[in-house]
Enzyme design. Structure first.
Site, short mmCIF file in Angstrom:
data_model
loop_
_atom_site.label_atom_id
_atom_site.label_comp_id
_atom_site.label_asym_id
_atom_site.label_seq_id
_atom_site.Cartn_x
_atom_site.Cartn_y
_atom_site.Cartn_z
N ARG A 164 11.73 35.45 -74.02
CA ARG A 164 11.90 36.19 -75.27
C ARG A 164 12.72 37.45 -75.08
O ARG A 164 13.47 37.85 -75.97
CB ARG A 164 10.53 36.54 -75.85
CG ARG A 164 9.70 35.32 -76.24
CD ARG A 164 8.29 35.71 -76.61
NE ARG A 164 8.27 36.54 -77.81
CZ ARG A 164 7.18 37.17 -78.24
NH1 ARG A 164 6.04 37.08 -77.56
NH2 ARG A 164 7.22 37.91 -79.33
N ASP A 165 12.58 38.09 -73.95
CA ASP A 165 13.30 39.34 -73.68
C ASP A 165 13.73 39.34 -72.21
O ASP A 165 13.05 39.93 -71.37
CB ASP A 165 12.41 40.54 -73.99
CG ASP A 165 13.13 41.86 -73.78
OD1 ASP A 165 14.36 41.90 -73.94
OD2 ASP A 165 12.44 42.86 -73.45
#
Length: 458
Positions: A164-165
């Protein structure tokens, strides 16, 4: 002569005891002479390892174990909801709230269907879980189910969080120890895979010698073979009870695979790294060759700065990649060293203006997490995992100038020095193989061998 490790009382000259975390006492033995006719590992009593790595009555126990720098003995840190690091804030609770294997697998499916988890990574996560579970159950540990659920819940959470990041590694990456302790996360994950009863450390006195030199401000370079993605954790586990400074402060020259593969990145985040592009993958994409060379130049500059500061210990595998088994005999041997890589490390060490020492180092741990049979271009290799004994052994520092003094051609000296280091690593490796796999090997002029193992002297 035929050399073998023995537990014969007549060969053992001294004993001390040491402990691996969460384990029963180890026997640390030194042998001052080696018999050519002593049976090796056959004389050792082997039984399933009784130690318990890390488990909690509930999976939530893993996340609640705080970074013990503020009081305790270092289990994995939790995610802090008040953290100012956005990478930490994004941590998902879906995996951490899992209470069963089914829960974990359902989360992978749901996140994939929601489009938050790429299918290929999801497949890799599920495969990783299955292989890890099988390996830990293979160990015979009484609380294997809880250990698997605890460790894999956090591993899958960290992998998902990075998807996600994505975390970006700098040329010199320092291990992230807080607010989440990635180092202990990696240690907790790998520990159940190591059969400590059948794990050995050779020449332990040399590691103590290295620590003293580091305390005096000198630099240490470990010229080593490379076997698996678990190498850093295995090295740290085998040294943490006797040489904790080396275990936690070792800097690894790491290829781009371990800092780009989503399934590997969280484990890499807990290690001190100098990130480079491996020669084995330098030409995978012709358009990226120049970029990779520039990146490697930056990393070399970072390394030079570190060495100028002194008291640094750096591990490098000058083969440019992991060892692979012989395609015909299926035997594992250290991959040949690249002379230019060895010479670069030597020159960087000498130009630092700080006393430097180059030691050969052998590691044997391919059984735990063997690489693909052939070098692959694509990221996302299959992770095969098993429970097995491991080994680590150092040899005395080798001086380049002593070898070069007898040669007029600098190129010949460079090759001869590389071969000397490689031969020493092979000798150490063969002894480890003899101890772990019970095979007798031919060794000439081998120095005193120390080993750490769980055994009873018989």
């Amino acid at each position: 002569m035929i050399f073998s490790i023995s537990s014969s009382p007549s060969l053992i000259t001294s004993f001390t005891t040491a402990r691996f975390p969460n384990s029963t006492p180890l026997v640390v033995a030194s042998t001052s002479r080696i018999s050519s006719s002593v049976a090796a590992v056959a004389g050792l009593r082997r039984s399933p390892c009784p130690y318990i790595t890390f488990c909690a009555s509930k999976v939530r126990g893993m996340e609640e174990m705080l970074d013990e720098k503020k009081g305790g003995a270092g289990a994995a840190a939790t995610v802090s909801s008040s953290s100012s690091d956005p990478h930490e804030i994004l941590s998902s609770r879906t995996f951490l709230d899992a209470r069963s294997e089914q829960d974990l697998l359902i989360v992978i499916t749901k996140e994939t269907e929601a489009g938050r988890l790429p299918i290929r990574i999801a497949q890799g996560m599920e495969e990783l879980y299955q292989n890890y579970r099988n390996a830990v159950f293979e160990s015979g540990q009484p609380q294997a189910e809880e250990i698997v659920l605890s460790n894999m819940a956090v591993a899958l959470d960290r992998i998902f969080m990075d998807v996600r990041d994505p975390f970006e590694f700098s040329p010199h990456h320092e291990a992230i120890r807080e607010p989440f302790d990635y180092y202990m996360f990696g240690q907790n994950y790998i520990r159940p895979l190591i059969d400590f009863r059948n794990s050995y450390v050779g020449n332990i006195s040399l590691f103590s010698e290295m620590e003293k030199k580091l305390q005096q401000g000198e630099n240490i370079i470990l010229i080593s073979n490379h076997q698996s993605e678990a190498d850093p954790a295995v090295i740290a586990h085998l040294l943490e009870s006797t040489c904790p400074h080396i275990a936690e402060n070792l800097i690894y020259v790491a290829g781009d695979r371990v800092v780009t593969d989503p399934l590997c990145k969280p484990f890499s985040m807990g290690r001190n790294l100098l990130c480079v592009y491996s020669k084995n993958h330098m030409n995978d994409d012709p358009e990226l060759v120049d970029m990779k060379k520039r990146a490697n130049t930056k990393s070399l500059k970072e390394m030079a700065l570190l060495l100028r500061g002194g008291s640094k210990i750096i591990w490098i595998a000058p083969s440019g990649g992991r060892d692979r088994p012989d395609p015909v005999t299926k035997e594992w041997h250290p991959a040949p060293f690249d002379a230019s890589s060895v010479d670069n490390m030597r020159r960087l060490t000498e130009h630092a203006g700080i006393p430097g020492n180059i030691y050969p180092l052998a590691i044997l741990c391919y059984d735990i997490m063997p690489p693909p049979a052939q070098v692959e271009k694509d990221i996302g290799e299959k992770r095969l995992i098993s429970f097995h004994g491991t080994g680590l052994s150092a040899a005395p520092s080798i001086s380049y100038h002593e070898i070069a003094a007898a040669m007029e051609d600098p190129e010949e000296a460079k090759v001869a020095y590389t071969q000397s280091l490689y031969s020493s690593v092979n000798e150490q490796y063969n002894v480890l193989k003899s101890a772990i796999h019970g095979k007798q090997v031919s060794i000439r002029n081998f120095p005193t061998f120390w080993f750490i193992t769980r055994l009873k002297v018989v």
